[in-house]
Design an enzyme around this catalytic site. Structure first.
Site, PDB file in Angstrom:
ATOM      1  N   ILE A 195       3.815   7.481  -2.581  1.00 11.96           N
ATOM      2  CA  ILE A 195       3.932   8.749  -2.488  1.00 11.96           C
ATOM      3  C   ILE A 195       3.392   9.401  -3.901  1.00 11.96           C
ATOM      4  O   ILE A 195       3.524   8.762  -4.829  1.00 11.96           O
ATOM      5  CB  ILE A 195       5.533   9.203  -2.208  1.00 11.96           C
ATOM      6  CG1 ILE A 195       6.323   8.697  -3.267  1.00 11.96           C
ATOM      7  CG2 ILE A 195       5.937   8.694  -1.050  1.00 11.96           C
ATOM      8  CD1 ILE A 195       7.948   9.043  -3.218  1.00 11.96           C
ATOM      9  N   THR A 196       3.420  10.766  -3.812  1.00  8.54           N
ATOM     10  CA  THR A 196       3.239  11.545  -4.742  1.00  8.54           C
ATOM     11  C   THR A 196       4.285  12.685  -4.795  1.00  8.54           C
ATOM     12  O   THR A 196       4.764  12.940  -3.933  1.00  8.54           O
ATOM     13  CB  THR A 196       1.785  12.374  -5.016  1.00  8.54           C
ATOM     14  OG1 THR A 196       1.686  13.080  -3.743  1.00  8.54           O
ATOM     15  CG2 THR A 196       0.740  11.310  -4.987  1.00  8.54           C
ATOM     16  N   ILE A 237      -9.992   9.587  -2.444  1.00 10.85           N
ATOM     17  CA  ILE A 237     -10.091   9.302  -1.090  1.00 10.85           C
ATOM     18  C   ILE A 237      -9.645  10.533  -0.005  1.00 10.85           C
ATOM     19  O   ILE A 237      -8.543  10.995  -0.263  1.00 10.85           O
ATOM     20  CB  ILE A 237      -9.442   7.910  -0.698  1.00 10.85           C
ATOM     21  CG1 ILE A 237      -9.621   7.005  -1.707  1.00 10.85           C
ATOM     22  CG2 ILE A 237     -10.009   7.337   0.608  1.00 10.85           C
ATOM     23  CD1 ILE A 237     -11.021   6.446  -2.038  1.00 10.85           C
ATOM     24  N   ASN A 242       0.837  -1.192   0.126  1.00 15.43           N
ATOM     25  CA  ASN A 242       0.099   0.066  -0.071  1.00 15.43           C
ATOM     26  C   ASN A 242       0.734   1.206  -0.011  1.00 15.43           C
ATOM     27  O   ASN A 242       0.527   2.331  -0.416  1.00 15.43           O
ATOM     28  CB  ASN A 242      -0.931  -0.053   1.223  1.00 15.43           C
ATOM     29  CG  ASN A 242      -1.286   1.397   1.498  1.00 15.43           C
ATOM     30  OD1 ASN A 242      -2.484   1.856   0.710  1.00 15.43           O
ATOM     31  ND2 ASN A 242      -0.961   1.925   2.823  1.00 15.43           N
ATOM     32  N   TYR A 286       3.710   9.335 -11.209  1.00 14.52           N
ATOM     33  CA  TYR A 286       2.688   8.266 -10.291  1.00 14.52           C
ATOM     34  C   TYR A 286       1.740   7.428 -11.104  1.00 14.52           C
ATOM     35  O   TYR A 286       1.737   6.240 -10.857  1.00 14.52           O
ATOM     36  CB  TYR A 286       2.102   9.397  -9.509  1.00 14.52           C
ATOM     37  CG  TYR A 286       0.851   8.839  -8.460  1.00 14.52           C
ATOM     38  CD1 TYR A 286       1.287   8.519  -7.254  1.00 14.52           C
ATOM     39  CD2 TYR A 286      -0.437   8.642  -8.852  1.00 14.52           C
ATOM     40  CE1 TYR A 286       0.380   8.056  -6.340  1.00 14.52           C
ATOM     41  CE2 TYR A 286      -1.332   7.867  -7.929  1.00 14.52           C
ATOM     42  CZ  TYR A 286      -0.828   7.640  -6.592  1.00 14.52           C
ATOM     43  OH  TYR A 286      -1.621   7.205  -5.721  1.00 14.52           O
ATOM     44  N   ASP A 345       3.825  15.406  -7.419  1.00 14.50           N
ATOM     45  CA  ASP A 345       3.149  15.856  -8.648  1.00 14.50           C
ATOM     46  C   ASP A 345       4.134  17.152  -9.323  1.00 14.50           C
ATOM     47  O   ASP A 345       4.344  18.076  -8.611  1.00 14.50           O
ATOM     48  CB  ASP A 345       1.739  16.277  -8.315  1.00 14.50           C
ATOM     49  CG  ASP A 345       0.901  15.072  -7.882  1.00 14.50           C
ATOM     50  OD1 ASP A 345       1.388  14.013  -7.897  1.00 14.50           O
ATOM     51  OD2 ASP A 345      -0.134  15.306  -7.538  1.00 14.50           O
TER      52      ASP A 345
HETATM   53  N1  CAA Z   1      -6.166  19.580 -16.162  1.00 17.45           N
HETATM   54  C1  CAA Z   1      -5.826  20.305 -16.977  1.00 17.45           C
HETATM   55  N2  CAA Z   1      -5.112  21.547 -16.510  1.00 17.45           N
HETATM   56  C2  CAA Z   1      -4.661  21.668 -15.299  1.00 17.45           C
HETATM   57  C3  CAA Z   1      -4.982  20.574 -14.387  1.00 17.45           C
HETATM   58  C4  CAA Z   1      -5.888  19.353 -14.813  1.00 17.45           C
HETATM   59  N3  CAA Z   1      -6.077  18.462 -14.017  1.00 17.45           N
HETATM   60  N4  CAA Z   1      -4.625  20.933 -13.110  1.00 17.45           N
HETATM   61  C5  CAA Z   1      -3.832  21.969 -13.397  1.00 17.45           C
HETATM   62  N5  CAA Z   1      -4.210  22.536 -14.564  1.00 17.45           N
HETATM   63  C6  CAA Z   1      -3.550  23.467 -15.193  1.00 17.45           C
HETATM   64  C7  CAA Z   1      -3.766  24.811 -14.318  1.00 17.45           C
HETATM   65  O1  CAA Z   1      -5.012  25.213 -14.662  1.00 17.45           O
HETATM   66  C8  CAA Z   1      -2.818  26.004 -15.067  1.00 17.45           C
HETATM   67  O2  CAA Z   1      -3.018  26.398 -16.280  1.00 17.45           O
HETATM   68  P1  CAA Z   1      -2.851  28.024 -16.436  1.00 17.45           P
HETATM   69  O3  CAA Z   1      -1.433  28.068 -16.479  1.00 17.45           O
HETATM   70  O4  CAA Z   1      -3.513  27.936 -18.071  1.00 17.45           O
HETATM   71  O5  CAA Z   1      -3.350  28.626 -15.400  1.00 17.45           O
HETATM   72  C9  CAA Z   1      -1.594  24.810 -14.893  1.00 17.45           C
HETATM   73  O6  CAA Z   1      -2.234  23.631 -15.358  1.00 17.45           O
HETATM   74  C10 CAA Z   1      -0.918  24.620 -13.680  1.00 17.45           C
HETATM   75  O7  CAA Z   1       0.437  25.089 -14.262  1.00 17.45           O
HETATM   76  P2  CAA Z   1       1.467  25.624 -13.174  1.00 17.45           P
HETATM   77  O8  CAA Z   1       2.937  25.818 -13.909  1.00 17.45           O
HETATM   78  O9  CAA Z   1       0.948  26.575 -12.609  1.00 17.45           O
HETATM   79  O10 CAA Z   1       1.434  24.315 -12.373  1.00 17.45           O
HETATM   80  P3  CAA Z   1       2.168  24.079 -10.972  1.00 17.45           P
HETATM   81  O11 CAA Z   1       3.672  23.677 -11.272  1.00 17.45           O
HETATM   82  O12 CAA Z   1       1.894  25.117 -10.104  1.00 17.45           O
HETATM   83  O13 CAA Z   1       1.700  22.636 -10.670  1.00 17.45           O
HETATM   84  C11 CAA Z   1      -0.104  20.939  -9.863  1.00 17.45           C
HETATM   85  C12 CAA Z   1       0.257  22.433  -9.840  1.00 17.45           C
HETATM   86  C13 CAA Z   1       0.899  20.353  -9.177  1.00 17.45           C
HETATM   87  C14 CAA Z   1      -0.541  20.513 -11.383  1.00 17.45           C
HETATM   88  C15 CAA Z   1      -1.439  21.128  -9.237  1.00 17.45           C
HETATM   89  O14 CAA Z   1      -2.527  21.746  -9.727  1.00 17.45           O
HETATM   90  C16 CAA Z   1      -2.069  19.760  -8.589  1.00 17.45           C
HETATM   91  O15 CAA Z   1      -1.418  19.250  -7.563  1.00 17.45           O
HETATM   92  N6  CAA Z   1      -2.761  19.123  -9.341  1.00 17.45           N
HETATM   93  C17 CAA Z   1      -3.375  17.873  -8.678  1.00 17.45           C
HETATM   94  C18 CAA Z   1      -2.575  16.884  -9.595  1.00 17.45           C
HETATM   95  C19 CAA Z   1      -3.657  15.624  -8.901  1.00 17.45           C
HETATM   96  O16 CAA Z   1      -4.751  15.289  -9.042  1.00 17.45           O
HETATM   97  N7  CAA Z   1      -2.903  14.736  -8.085  1.00 17.45           N
HETATM   98  C20 CAA Z   1      -3.465  13.804  -7.619  1.00 17.45           C
HETATM   99  C21 CAA Z   1      -3.034  13.565  -6.007  1.00 17.45           C
HETATM  100  S1  CAA Z   1      -4.127  12.565  -5.275  1.00 17.45           S
HETATM  101  C22 CAA Z   1      -3.438  11.134  -5.589  1.00 17.45           C
HETATM  102  O17 CAA Z   1      -2.653  10.715  -6.226  1.00 17.45           O
HETATM  103  C23 CAA Z   1      -4.192   9.727  -5.033  1.00 17.45           C
HETATM  104  C24 CAA Z   1      -4.740   8.916  -6.016  1.00 17.45           C
HETATM  105  O18 CAA Z   1      -4.348   7.894  -6.232  1.00 17.45           O
HETATM  106  C25 CAA Z   1      -5.973   9.391  -6.688  1.00 17.45           C
END
Ligand code: CAA
Length: 240
Positions: A85-86, A180, A82, A147, A88
């Site tokens: 880590i992430t 979750i 289980n 990931y 992202d």
């Molecule tokens: N789809 C499309 N575009 C997205 C997006 C998505 N899901 N998420 C972010 N973006 C876009 C933003 O809107 C932004 O666009 P603009 O520049 O046009 O405003 C751009 O991407 C972000 O770019 P940045 O360069 O500013 O990004 P950053 O370096 O600051 O990184 C990030 C931000 C890490 C992507 C943050 O948004 C994030 O953490 N996103 C979530 C990622 C995610 O869902 N991770 C899952 C974690 S939980 C898990 O992993 C458990 C599991 O098993 C389910």
């Protein structure tokens, strides 16, 4: 006869719910953790479940830790890989270090967890191998090239082990949780998290206990014909 279960990353989040569920199911449970001594101590105080500290990314630490668990609790019948880590980042910003950290823990860590217990399971003609993958290993995810690659790779491990273990009474299955309510998901920026919840037909995040129930089913003695499968528990967010 009580089964012995090992849960990596078993003191927090989804892992903690799995450890508790397996204990409730009558197993002797060992839960591992990587660094958070305080959370581990609190977990043991609250649950009575034994905790062990090692880094799943390190093969020697994992096999030595598993030997300690088996000396304390007996041969491991159920292994739940289980720990994960992430790190992202959008791909154009992802560093080789972020890639390697996630691969070492989420993919190599799964190998390191299962490989040392596998010979004993083969000898005893019984085993339950359960890997916690992710919805993002099934569908991919923005900012998770590392990931998603590992979680898809975990499904390959399970499908191959299912074939290798079947004649020895060992099953290997995966659970793919959706989003979750754990610290990992709470670390996602709130606006992004709200947008993700909007994509979940159930309209909410899942609870760790809802993943633990899947593991409980797969770990049961009576689940021997369920092998090589993936249970998706994601509130209807993604179908395969
Ligand atoms: N789809 C499309 N575009 C997205 C997006 C998505 N899901 N998420 C972010 N973006 C876009 C933003 O809107 C932004 O666009 P603009 O520049 O046009 O405003 C751009 O991407 C972000 O770019 P940045 O360069 O500013 O990004 P950053 O370096 O600051 O990184 C990030 C931000 C890490 C992507 C943050 O948004 C994030 O953490 N996103 C979530 C990622 C995610 O869902 N991770 C899952 C974690 S939980 C898990 O992993 C458990 C599991 O098993 C389910």
């Amino acid at each position: 006869m009580a089964r012995t279960a090992l849960v990596t990353g078993g003191t927090r989040g989804i892992g903690a719910a799995i450890s508790k569920q397996l204990k409730e199911d009558g197993c002797n449970v060992a839960a591992t953790y990587a660094g958070n001594d305080e959370a581990a101590k609190k977990f043991t105080d609250e649950t009575g479940i034994a905790t062990y500290k090692w880094n799943v990314a390190d093969y020697d630490e994992s096999s030595a830790g598993i030997a300690r668990v088996e000396a304390d609790l007996g041969p491991i019948d159920i292994v739940v890989a289980n720990a994960g880590i992430t790190r992202d980042a959008p791909f154009h910003k992802m560093t080789p270090e972020q890639w390697h950290q996630v691969v070492d823990t989420n993919l190599t860590g799964v190998f390191n967890t299962i490989h040392p217990v596998w010979p004993g399971m083969r000898e005893r003609k019984f085993g339950r191998v359960i890997v916690i993958s992710s919805i993002n290993g099934q569908k991919g995810q923005f900012a998770q090239v590392n990931y998603a690659a590992t979680k898809a790779g975990d499904l390959g491990i399970v499908k191959s082990l299912a074939q290798e273990g079947a004649r020895a009474g060992i099953t290997a299955n995966a659970v793919c949780p959706g989003y979750i309510a754990t610290e990992m998901v709470m670390a996602v920026p709130e606006k992004v998290r709200e947008a993700i919840i909007g994509q979940i037909p159930t309209g909410r995040l899942g609870e760790p206990e809802e993943i633990a129930r899947c593991v409980s089913f797969l770990a049961a003695d009576g689940s021997g014909f369920v092998n090589g499968s993936t249970i998706s528990a994601n509130g209807g967010q993604f179908f395969v």
